[in-house]
Design a protein around this motif. Structure first.
Motif, PDB file in Angstrom:
ATOM      1  N   PRO A   6      36.844  35.854  35.238  1.00  0.00           N
ATOM      2  CA  PRO A   6      37.338  37.975  35.696  1.00  0.00           C
ATOM      3  C   PRO A   6      37.298  37.806  37.236  1.00  0.00           C
ATOM      4  O   PRO A   6      36.531  36.983  37.135  1.00  0.00           O
ATOM      5  N   ASP A   7      38.113  38.484  37.364  1.00  0.00           N
ATOM      6  CA  ASP A   7      37.856  39.280  38.418  1.00  0.00           C
ATOM      7  C   ASP A   7      36.598  39.086  39.332  1.00  0.00           C
ATOM      8  O   ASP A   7      35.950  39.812  38.778  1.00  0.00           O
ATOM      9  N   LEU A   8      36.272  39.034  40.800  1.00  0.00           N
ATOM     10  CA  LEU A   8      35.021  39.466  40.819  1.00  0.00           C
ATOM     11  C   LEU A   8      35.342  39.931  41.726  1.00  0.00           C
ATOM     12  O   LEU A   8      35.698  40.906  41.954  1.00  0.00           O
ATOM     13  N   PRO A   9      33.488  40.663  41.481  1.00  0.00           N
ATOM     14  CA  PRO A   9      33.386  42.615  42.397  1.00  0.00           C
ATOM     15  C   PRO A   9      33.969  42.516  44.152  1.00  0.00           C
ATOM     16  O   PRO A   9      32.799  40.921  44.657  1.00  0.00           O
ATOM     17  N   ASP A  10      34.483  43.619  44.530  1.00  0.00           N
ATOM     18  CA  ASP A  10      33.979  43.631  46.056  1.00  0.00           C
ATOM     19  C   ASP A  10      32.446  42.767  46.341  1.00  0.00           C
ATOM     20  O   ASP A  10      32.048  43.620  45.252  1.00  0.00           O
ATOM     21  N   PRO A  11      33.147  42.887  47.594  1.00  0.00           N
ATOM     22  CA  PRO A  11      33.103  42.103  48.954  1.00  0.00           C
ATOM     23  C   PRO A  11      33.440  40.481  48.308  1.00  0.00           C
ATOM     24  O   PRO A  11      34.545  39.987  49.726  1.00  0.00           O
ATOM     25  N   PHE A  12      33.222  40.315  46.954  1.00  0.00           N
ATOM     26  CA  PHE A  12      33.271  39.034  46.976  1.00  0.00           C
ATOM     27  C   PHE A  12      35.227  38.070  46.833  1.00  0.00           C
ATOM     28  O   PHE A  12      35.307  38.861  46.039  1.00  0.00           O
ATOM     29  N   ARG A  13      35.064  37.191  47.633  1.00  0.00           N
ATOM     30  CA  ARG A  13      36.305  36.486  47.224  1.00  0.00           C
ATOM     31  C   ARG A  13      36.438  35.428  47.342  1.00  0.00           C
ATOM     32  O   ARG A  13      35.210  34.420  47.611  1.00  0.00           O
ATOM     33  N   VAL A  14      36.899  34.195  45.679  1.00  0.00           N
ATOM     34  CA  VAL A  14      37.068  32.551  46.700  1.00  0.00           C
ATOM     35  C   VAL A  14      38.466  32.089  46.822  1.00  0.00           C
ATOM     36  O   VAL A  14      39.361  32.521  46.339  1.00  0.00           O
ATOM     37  N   SER A  15      38.223  31.555  47.745  1.00  0.00           N
ATOM     38  CA  SER A  15      39.466  30.907  48.151  1.00  0.00           C
ATOM     39  C   SER A  15      39.952  29.467  48.291  1.00  0.00           C
ATOM     40  O   SER A  15      38.607  28.545  47.813  1.00  0.00           O
ATOM     41  N   VAL A  16      40.818  28.428  47.768  1.00  0.00           N
ATOM     42  CA  VAL A  16      40.372  27.381  47.774  1.00  0.00           C
ATOM     43  C   VAL A  16      41.498  27.207  48.711  1.00  0.00           C
ATOM     44  O   VAL A  16      42.023  27.350  49.403  1.00  0.00           O
ATOM     45  N   PHE A  17      41.653  25.111  49.390  1.00  0.00           N
ATOM     46  CA  PHE A  17      42.124  24.703  50.641  1.00  0.00           C
ATOM     47  C   PHE A  17      43.496  24.262  49.773  1.00  0.00           C
ATOM     48  O   PHE A  17      43.464  23.518  48.874  1.00  0.00           O
ATOM     49  N   PHE A  67      29.197  35.009  55.231  1.00  0.00           N
ATOM     50  CA  PHE A  67      29.359  33.546  54.629  1.00  0.00           C
ATOM     51  C   PHE A  67      28.128  34.104  53.224  1.00  0.00           C
ATOM     52  O   PHE A  67      27.165  33.838  53.573  1.00  0.00           O
ATOM     53  N   THR A  68      29.333  33.316  52.305  1.00  0.00           N
ATOM     54  CA  THR A  68      27.792  32.890  50.403  1.00  0.00           C
ATOM     55  C   THR A  68      27.946  31.346  50.780  1.00  0.00           C
ATOM     56  O   THR A  68      27.103  31.565  50.039  1.00  0.00           O
ATOM     57  N   GLY A  69      29.179  30.723  51.415  1.00  0.00           N
ATOM     58  CA  GLY A  69      28.785  29.421  50.869  1.00  0.00           C
ATOM     59  C   GLY A  69      30.152  29.086  50.055  1.00  0.00           C
ATOM     60  O   GLY A  69      31.245  29.583  50.372  1.00  0.00           O
ATOM     61  N   PRO A 121      23.838  29.228  52.162  1.00  0.00           N
ATOM     62  CA  PRO A 121      22.920  29.563  53.103  1.00  0.00           C
ATOM     63  C   PRO A 121      21.695  30.138  52.488  1.00  0.00           C
ATOM     64  O   PRO A 121      21.775  30.652  51.116  1.00  0.00           O
ATOM     65  N   PRO A 122      20.503  29.975  53.010  1.00  0.00           N
ATOM     66  CA  PRO A 122      19.166  30.277  53.069  1.00  0.00           C
ATOM     67  C   PRO A 122      19.204  31.944  52.453  1.00  0.00           C
ATOM     68  O   PRO A 122      19.650  32.540  53.212  1.00  0.00           O
ATOM     69  N   ALA A 123      18.310  32.399  51.495  1.00  0.00           N
ATOM     70  CA  ALA A 123      17.741  33.272  51.519  1.00  0.00           C
ATOM     71  C   ALA A 123      18.371  34.995  51.452  1.00  0.00           C
ATOM     72  O   ALA A 123      18.370  35.834  51.674  1.00  0.00           O
ATOM     73  N   ARG A 124      19.683  34.054  49.994  1.00  0.00           N
ATOM     74  CA  ARG A 124      20.732  35.049  50.211  1.00  0.00           C
ATOM     75  C   ARG A 124      20.224  35.664  48.745  1.00  0.00           C
ATOM     76  O   ARG A 124      19.819  35.161  47.541  1.00  0.00           O
ATOM     77  N   PRO A 125      20.086  37.108  48.501  1.00  0.00           N
ATOM     78  CA  PRO A 125      19.721  38.055  47.052  1.00  0.00           C
ATOM     79  C   PRO A 125      20.631  36.918  45.777  1.00  0.00           C
ATOM     80  O   PRO A 125      21.420  36.764  45.293  1.00  0.00           O
ATOM     81  N   GLN A 126      19.462  37.206  45.157  1.00  0.00           N
ATOM     82  CA  GLN A 126      19.526  36.321  43.361  1.00  0.00           C
ATOM     83  C   GLN A 126      20.957  37.208  43.518  1.00  0.00           C
ATOM     84  O   GLN A 126      21.773  36.129  42.619  1.00  0.00           O
ATOM     85  N   ALA A 127      20.895  38.015  42.273  1.00  0.00           N
ATOM     86  CA  ALA A 127      22.620  38.364  42.315  1.00  0.00           C
ATOM     87  C   ALA A 127      24.073  38.018  42.904  1.00  0.00           C
ATOM     88  O   ALA A 127      24.997  38.027  42.062  1.00  0.00           O
ATOM     89  N   GLU A 128      23.857  38.190  44.075  1.00  0.00           N
ATOM     90  CA  GLU A 128      24.534  37.913  45.119  1.00  0.00           C
ATOM     91  C   GLU A 128      25.581  35.779  44.524  1.00  0.00           C
ATOM     92  O   GLU A 128      26.065  35.929  44.660  1.00  0.00           O
ATOM     93  N   ARG A 129      24.475  35.210  44.517  1.00  0.00           N
ATOM     94  CA  ARG A 129      24.040  33.796  44.925  1.00  0.00           C
ATOM     95  C   ARG A 129      24.775  34.144  42.952  1.00  0.00           C
ATOM     96  O   ARG A 129      26.224  32.589  42.250  1.00  0.00           O
ATOM     97  N   GLU A 130      24.469  34.451  42.329  1.00  0.00           N
ATOM     98  CA  GLU A 130      24.908  34.742  41.154  1.00  0.00           C
ATOM     99  C   GLU A 130      26.499  34.968  40.453  1.00  0.00           C
ATOM    100  O   GLU A 130      26.727  33.905  40.080  1.00  0.00           O
ATOM    101  N   ILE A 131      26.819  36.240  41.436  1.00  0.00           N
ATOM    102  CA  ILE A 131      28.435  36.039  41.775  1.00  0.00           C
ATOM    103  C   ILE A 131      29.123  34.727  42.423  1.00  0.00           C
ATOM    104  O   ILE A 131      30.148  34.524  41.311  1.00  0.00           O
ATOM    105  N   THR A 132      28.644  34.717  43.343  1.00  0.00           N
ATOM    106  CA  THR A 132      29.521  33.654  44.223  1.00  0.00           C
ATOM    107  C   THR A 132      29.383  32.242  43.276  1.00  0.00           C
ATOM    108  O   THR A 132      30.715  31.561  43.582  1.00  0.00           O
ATOM    109  N   VAL A 133      28.510  31.854  42.611  1.00  0.00           N
ATOM    110  CA  VAL A 133      28.599  30.381  42.601  1.00  0.00           C
ATOM    111  C   VAL A 133      28.935  30.245  41.650  1.00  0.00           C
ATOM    112  O   VAL A 133      29.616  29.102  41.063  1.00  0.00           O
ATOM    113  N   ARG A 134      29.055  31.388  40.665  1.00  0.00           N
ATOM    114  CA  ARG A 134      29.955  31.078  39.672  1.00  0.00           C
ATOM    115  C   ARG A 134      31.148  31.148  39.424  1.00  0.00           C
ATOM    116  O   ARG A 134      32.295  30.274  38.815  1.00  0.00           O
ATOM    117  N   GLY A 135      31.068  31.976  40.469  1.00  0.00           N
ATOM    118  CA  GLY A 135      33.034  32.129  41.248  1.00  0.00           C
ATOM    119  C   GLY A 135      33.480  30.338  41.726  1.00  0.00           C
ATOM    120  O   GLY A 135      35.047  30.042  41.840  1.00  0.00           O
TER     121      GLY A 135
END
Length: 185
Positions: free
Chosen positions: A85-96, A43-45, A60-74
């Protein structure tokens, strides 16, 4: 409630990708909260649009900064309706969707090989390419016929032992074309 929020000027892809992340969060007035109740390490948020129209980022707390940059921008791109642009594996963004079902938006889901085929393609492509595109396993059966069963990716072409190669290929092509017609491809 909508999956996106509108701003006077829609941000560009370059702006969302290049601006410092904390500046973006301030620019779009994103409220940030820490979520500790979801123990799943994958879970990345999430980001949601509140009743006020303000974006809320829960991570979630204390996640690596690179992961935060990728997931939050997505997530921010999805919330603002900007195709990034497509996120790198293993990251995914879904909407409901309106029914509450998740729909993956980044990376963009890829069409299966068979879904990209037209009826004319099924009529002209080499049979071995069609077998691969549909994910068909060829198996022998105890009859003198050719039958197609299952769904793409898990299909079986059941061929009687006495059926010639030419008849097998011709019938397989006909059955696959029929499948494409029924699927509306």
């Amino acid at each position: 409630m909508s999956n996106t929020v509108a701003f006077a000027v829609k941000p560009t892809v370059d702006h969302l990708m290049d601006a410092p992340l904390d500046d973006l969060l301030a620019e779009f007035d994103v409220e940030q909260v820490t979520v500790t109740s979801i123990p799943d390490p994958a879970f990345t948020g999430y980001m949601t649009v509140g009743k006020s129209g303000r974006l809320l980022l829960a991570s979630p707390p204390a996640r690596p900064q690179a992961e935060r940059e990728i997931t939050v921008r997505g997530m921010l791109g999805a919330a603002l309706g900007v195709t990034l642009p497509d996120l790198p594996d293993p990251f995914r963004v879904s909407v409901f969707d309106e029914a509450g079902d998740p729909q993956q938006v980044n990376p963009k889901p890829q069409r299966s090989q068979w879904q990209a085929l037209k009826k004319e393609d099924v009529a002209t492509l080499p049979i071995d390419r069609l077998i691969k595109a549909f994910g068909v396993a060829v198996v022998a059966n105890g009859t003198d016929s050719v039958e197609l069963a299952g769904e793409p990716g898990d299909m079986q072409l059941r061929v009687g032992r006495s059926v010639s190669q030419q008849d097998r290929d011709s019938e397989a092509r006909r059955l696959l074309a029929e499948y494409v017609d029924k699927a509306g491809a």
